[in-house]
Structure formats: structure tokens, C-alpha cells
Write an enzyme that holds these catalytic residues in place. Structure first.
Site, PDB file in Angstrom:
ATOM      1  N   ARG A  50       0.843  -1.193   0.000  1.00  0.00           N
ATOM      2  CA  ARG A  50       0.000   0.000   0.000  1.00  0.00           C
ATOM      3  C   ARG A  50       0.880   1.246   0.000  1.00  0.00           C
ATOM      4  O   ARG A  50       1.970   1.245   0.565  1.00  0.00           O
ATOM      5  CB  ARG A  50      -0.885   0.031   1.241  1.00  0.00           C
ATOM      6  CG  ARG A  50      -1.862  -1.114   1.364  1.00  0.00           C
ATOM      7  CD  ARG A  50      -2.645  -0.978   2.672  1.00  0.00           C
ATOM      8  NE  ARG A  50      -3.585  -2.077   2.861  1.00  0.00           N
ATOM      9  CZ  ARG A  50      -4.369  -2.209   3.931  1.00  0.00           C
ATOM     10  NH1 ARG A  50      -4.303  -1.301   4.905  1.00  0.00           N
ATOM     11  NH2 ARG A  50      -5.198  -3.228   4.034  1.00  0.00           N
ATOM     12  N   ASP A  52       0.359   5.511   0.814  1.00  0.00           N
ATOM     13  CA  ASP A  52      -0.593   6.463   1.376  1.00  0.00           C
ATOM     14  C   ASP A  52      -0.865   7.620   0.421  1.00  0.00           C
ATOM     15  O   ASP A  52      -0.237   7.744  -0.640  1.00  0.00           O
ATOM     16  CB  ASP A  52      -0.053   7.018   2.703  1.00  0.00           C
ATOM     17  CG  ASP A  52      -0.051   5.970   3.806  1.00  0.00           C
ATOM     18  OD1 ASP A  52      -0.814   4.994   3.695  1.00  0.00           O
ATOM     19  OD2 ASP A  52       0.712   6.144   4.778  1.00  0.00           O
ATOM     20  N   ARG A 195       7.967   7.359   6.399  1.00  0.00           N
ATOM     21  CA  ARG A 195       7.896   8.808   6.611  1.00  0.00           C
ATOM     22  C   ARG A 195       8.208   9.184   8.048  1.00  0.00           C
ATOM     23  O   ARG A 195       8.810  10.227   8.310  1.00  0.00           O
ATOM     24  CB  ARG A 195       6.517   9.318   6.198  1.00  0.00           C
ATOM     25  CG  ARG A 195       6.293   9.286   4.677  1.00  0.00           C
ATOM     26  CD  ARG A 195       4.846   9.572   4.328  1.00  0.00           C
ATOM     27  NE  ARG A 195       4.436  10.865   4.826  1.00  0.00           N
ATOM     28  CZ  ARG A 195       3.158  11.231   4.964  1.00  0.00           C
ATOM     29  NH1 ARG A 195       2.186  10.377   4.658  1.00  0.00           N
ATOM     30  NH2 ARG A 195       2.857  12.426   5.408  1.00  0.00           N
TER      31      ARG A 195
END
Length: 261
Positions: A50, A52, A195
Site C-alpha cells: 500500500r 498512502d 515517513r
């Protein structure tokens, strides 16, 4: 018949990879194009990972089952004709019926890109810093990641992850001209992890956190000790790897499945 598609995308206008209600995602657009091209009432795609909202991918693998046999170059050509400019299909491989882009992957590599020069043409794909951080100290801190296994510190508070263990095999910063690039490779990543790692490493580079302080933050497995997440625009899912000889083996399984039809 099952196929692996190599998909690249600029994530700027998308709310991440995965289909979600009331928000445009990369998977939704790809699924819609697959339905149109192959005249399917419905389609299910599975991605290797995935990403974001606002995060990009230079290599996202996707598997999909199609109702007939198609040449890989035909799939690539037909999809690229109708996909929007910010999504592209690269390599296409026929695979066996049990092949799985997510579960069969052995490693994933992310890159985080920072520009040290204000450049309007990089604004969607890099994070701008007006002052260069201490790269040597950030690299010292990054090596701490290779010694750890539990990354609760860099996990999202409301995540649905069953455990927080990852094996990181590479983590390093390098400078290329005005670009500062962080590369990190692991068998898996937690949602939002990269991140948070980058944001905390940047605090080391800015002198707000020491290398021992970074080590303590990781070892204490406390989310509150992580710094703020670095902005999404600098992050790329860069590469997803499979076992050696994987696609050759899958081609044979594809041919065997075809012979049984």
C-alpha cells in the site's frame, strides 16, 4: 489466467493505492481501465504493498486474473492507451494461479527524495529543505535500524497491524547534486513507517536529536518518541523484489495451467 503487472504512478492527486469510499485511488482507476479494456463486469487486483495519500511508486506490482490468454505486450499496450498520464504499466508477466504479488515478495525498497534547491519542477516529487542537514550523523542513526527488529516507535497509533517486527537490510542517505536521497530496504514495512523514520532522522540531521537519542527512541518502542512524519510528496515505493528465478518458474506454472484448460 493470472498476470503480474508492473505499475508506476505519480501519487499527487490520489488518496493512496487502495480503493476506498469517497476518495480517488490508483487501484480504483486501474480497476476501471481493466474492466473497460477486457470487458469485465468486475475485477479484483492485489498490490504488492500500500502507499498512502500523495505517495508515488516507480514499481508497484499488481496481480489480476483475466478471462483469456493475452500476450503481455498486448495487455501493456491496451492499458497504457486509456490510463491517465500519471499511471503507467511497464512489464507484464504471465504467472501461475497461486502467484501473489504481496505474499510472494521477499523485499521492498523505498526512496525518500529531498531537494536542497528550490525548484518548481520538483515540488510534487521532493521535499524542499533550505539548509542541508548533517548527512553523516543521519547515516550513523540509520545504521541503528539494521540492529533492531521491533519498530513500534514508527507505527501509526490506529494501525491494524498484528505485530511490529520488520527486518531492515539497508538504510542509507546519499547526495546527488542538489538531491538528498534516503534508501531503505526491508522484508516488510508498517503503514506510514518510512515517513516517520525519515522525519526522525531529519531531526538528527538538524541537531534536534542525537544518535544515542535516536537509538533510545527505537529501543523503547514508544510511538511518542518519533518525530513528525516527513511530507508524502518525497516518498516513492521504489522496488519490490521476488525470489531468484521467480518469473521463470511462474511462466512454467502458467503454461501448465493453460495446458489443463
Amino acid at each position: 489466467m493470472r498476470y503480474f503487472l508492473e505499475v508506476a504512478y505519480d501519487g499527487t492527486r490520489f488518496h493512496g493505492w487502495q480503493v476506498q469510499p469517497n476518495a480517488l485511488s490508483v487501484q480504483e482507476v486501474l480497476n476501471d481501465c481493466l474492466r473497460k479494456v477486457f470487458r469485465l463486469p468486475d475485477v479484483e487486483t492485489i498490490g504488492s504493498g500500500r502507499t498512502d495519500t500523495g505517495v508515488h511508486a516507480t514499481q508497484q506490482w499488481v496481480h489480476v486474473d483475466l478471462p483469456a490468454v493475452f500476450a503481455p505486450e498486448e495487455i501493456q499496450y491496451k492499458l497504457n492507451r486509456i490510463l491517465p498520464p500519471d499511471i503507467a504499466v511497464g512489464q507484464v508477466f504471465p504467472v501461475g494461479p497461486e502467484a501473489h504479488t504481496r505474499f510472494d515478495a521477499v523485499s521492498r525498497t523505498y526512496e525518500y527524495r529531498i531537494t536542497l534547491e528550490k525548484n518548481p519542477f520538483l515540488v510534487r516529487h521532493t521535499y524542499y529543505l533550505s539548509r542541508i542537514p548533517d548527512v553523516a550523523q543521519m547515516n550513523k542513526a540509520a545504521q541503528v535500524l539494521l540492529e533492531q527488529e521491533d519498530f513500534t516507535t514508527f507505527s501509526k497509533v490506529k494501525g491494524d497491524t498484528q505485530h511490529y517486527r520488520c527486518t531492515i537490510t539497508y538504510a542509507s542517505w546519499r547526495q546527488e547534486g542538489h538531491l538528498l536521497i534516503f534508501t531503505i530496504q526491508a522484508n516488510r514495512f508498517l503503514r506510514g513507517m518510512v515517513r516517520l523514520v525519515v522525519g526522525t532522522l531529519l531531526d538528527v540531521g538538524k541537531g534536534k536529536l542525537t544518535v544515542p537519542g535516536f537509538r533510545e527512541a527505537v529501543e523503547r518502542q514508544n510511538r511518542a518518541l518519533a518525530s513528525g512524519a516527513a511530507p508524502a510528496e518525497g516518498l516513492f515505493l521504489h522496488r519490490v523484489e521476488y525470489p531468484p528465478g521467480y518469473f521463470d518458474q511462474q511462466r512454467l506454472l502458467f503454461e501448465a495451467a493453460l495446458a489443463e484448460r
